[in-house]
Enzyme design. Structure first.
Site, PDB file in Angstrom:
ATOM      1  N   ASN A 204     -10.155   0.505  -0.629  1.00  0.00           N
ATOM      2  CA  ASN A 204      -8.687   0.534  -0.633  1.00  0.00           C
ATOM      3  C   ASN A 204      -8.183   0.002  -1.975  1.00  0.00           C
ATOM      4  OD1 ASN A 204      -5.963   0.162  -0.260  1.00  0.00           O
ATOM      5  ND2 ASN A 204      -6.134  -0.910   1.697  1.00  0.00           N
TER       6      ASN A 204
ATOM      7  N   HIS B 102      -3.307   7.491   2.624  1.00  0.00           N
ATOM      8  CA  HIS B 102      -3.732   6.210   2.042  1.00  0.00           C
ATOM      9  C   HIS B 102      -5.122   5.840   2.556  1.00  0.00           C
ATOM     10  CE1 HIS B 102      -3.777   2.176   0.629  1.00  0.00           C
ATOM     11  NE2 HIS B 102      -3.652   1.642   1.839  1.00  0.00           N
TER      12      HIS B 102
ATOM     13  N   CYS C  87       0.811  -1.227   0.000  1.00  0.00           N
ATOM     14  CA  CYS C  87       0.000   0.000   0.000  1.00  0.00           C
ATOM     15  C   CYS C  87       0.844   1.276   0.000  1.00  0.00           C
ATOM     16  CB  CYS C  87      -0.959   0.014   1.178  1.00  0.00           C
ATOM     17  SG  CYS C  87      -2.256  -1.213   0.993  1.00  0.00           S
TER      18      CYS C  87
END
Ligand code: UT7
Length: 332
Positions: free
Chosen positions: A286, A256, A116
């Site tokens: 996500n 994020h 990520c």
């Protein structure tokens, strides 16, 4: 001669058409809209339904969006980096194919994977090439087809992830705009808590493993959550402190998009009001490497030249950090 910095001068994005809502997920696993919304902030995510299309499809679309918006000649692009945790194949790179398909025939290209944090770390790499003076521009694409490694029978992961891509162009700047500072860290002891294990060189994908769904991503959500809250907030606080930035001098937080509660905790740590916190997790979930460029694409019209933007991320590895960037343009 004035110092060369690396500024973002254009943004593009792409998300697939198919919308996977919480209501649809309710029919697939034992979950409900109320749980997903209150625990994560996610309402829907986009899924690339076509099995024959992979991450490069998303990356190419996002890059083409940028090229069209900017009126850029792809032959002028010098380097193409695709930040991704879900490359088309183990070899050759998704970036080489993407670069050729968009007509960046004078560029070299490679993939980067830091889960990520791939895009965040990619910003550091892209900026480094430009600050060295050897390259004038770098196209950095964050793209992931997370649905290719998600088990849609596992409620711990399938409610979180989505597919998407975003692209930014970094160019040399002499007004001291662009990337100012970075604080990036990794801790490999965290890898057991979030991984897509099998199919890698240490973990052979056998028929038996396939039967057990071992090809899919796994996470121990609570441990990842705790580490994400602590480290992302800590990195953001450190970057403010190191650059003598106060909550008033920060214009935006681009964090994020893994869980709204993690983003809120980071914003609280640096005492930032909600109106300065970019948020689109409700629409996309996500998207791993794509969350940061999708955010700046959505907020591009509100960003002003000189704005102080703090980027922050946390993800598998573990990998995390924060970047301080001065926005370089007003959108038309
Ligand atoms: O981007 C890379 C990094 N990834 C992340 O940052 C993700 C970090 N983790 C998270 O965002 C959260 O841990 C999750 C959203 C994955 C889970 O939320 P949580 O508040 O940590 O829930 P939990 O795993 O502690 O589970 C709480 C309860 C459990 O039931 P019991 O044991 O209390 O009876 C779970 O079985 O919620 C249950 N549960 C669910 N219930 C409905 C877990 N998943 C679901 C679900 N729907 N989808």
């Amino acid at each position: 001669m004035s110092k060369i910095s690396a500024a973002i001068t254009a943004v593009g994005a792409y998300v697939p058409e198919y919308v996977l809502t919480n209501q649809i997920l309710e029919t697939m696993v034992d979950t409900n809209d109320e749980w997903i919304t209150s625990r994560t902030g996610i309402k829907e995510r986009r899924i690339l339904k076509d099995d024959g299309k992979g991450t490069s499809y998303l990356a190419i679309k996002a890059a083409q969006d940028l090229i069209n918006k900017k009126g850029l000649d792809p032959k002028e692009i010098e380097l193409v980096i695709v930040a991704t945790a879900t490359p088309d194949m183990k070899a050759a790179s998704t970036a080489s194919y993407t670069a050729s398909e968009i007509g960046a025939t004078n560029a070299f290209s490679f993939d980067m994977d830091a889960a990520c944090s791939s895009f965040l770390f990619g910003m550091s790499v892209a900026a480094g090439y430009i600050e060295s003076g050897r390259y004038k521009n770098v196209l950095l694409i964050g793209a992931d087809k997370m649905s290719s490694i998600i088990n849609y029978k596992d409620r711990a992961t399938c409610i979180i992830f989505g597919d998407g891509a975003g692209a930014v162009l970094f160019e040399a700047n002499t007004e001291n705009l662009g990337l100012q500072d970075e604080y990036l860290r990794s801790d490999g002891t965290g890898r057991e808590f979030l991984q897509a294990t099998y199919g890698g060189s240490s973990f052979k994908l056998t028929a038996e493993i396939l039967e057990q769904g071992g090809q899919y991503a796994f996470q121990e959500g609570r441990t990842v959550f705790k580490n994400a809250v602590f480290n992302m907030a800590d990195a953001a606080a450190k970057i403010l402190e190191r650059n003598n930035l106060t909550k008033d001098s920060v214009d935006w937080l681009a964090a994020h998009q893994a869980n709204k509660r993690i983003i809120d905790a980071t914003a609280q740590r640096i005492e930032l009001e909600d109106s300065k916190v970019m948020m689109n997790i409700q629409k996309y979930g996500n998207t791993t490497s794509a969350t940061l460029p999708l955010l700046i694409n959505d907020y591009e019209s509100q960003l002003k030249k000189g704005d102080n933007v703090i980027f922050a991320a946390f993800g598998g590895g573990f990998n995390w950090g924060a970047i301080y960037l001065k926005w370089a343009y007003n959108s038309k």
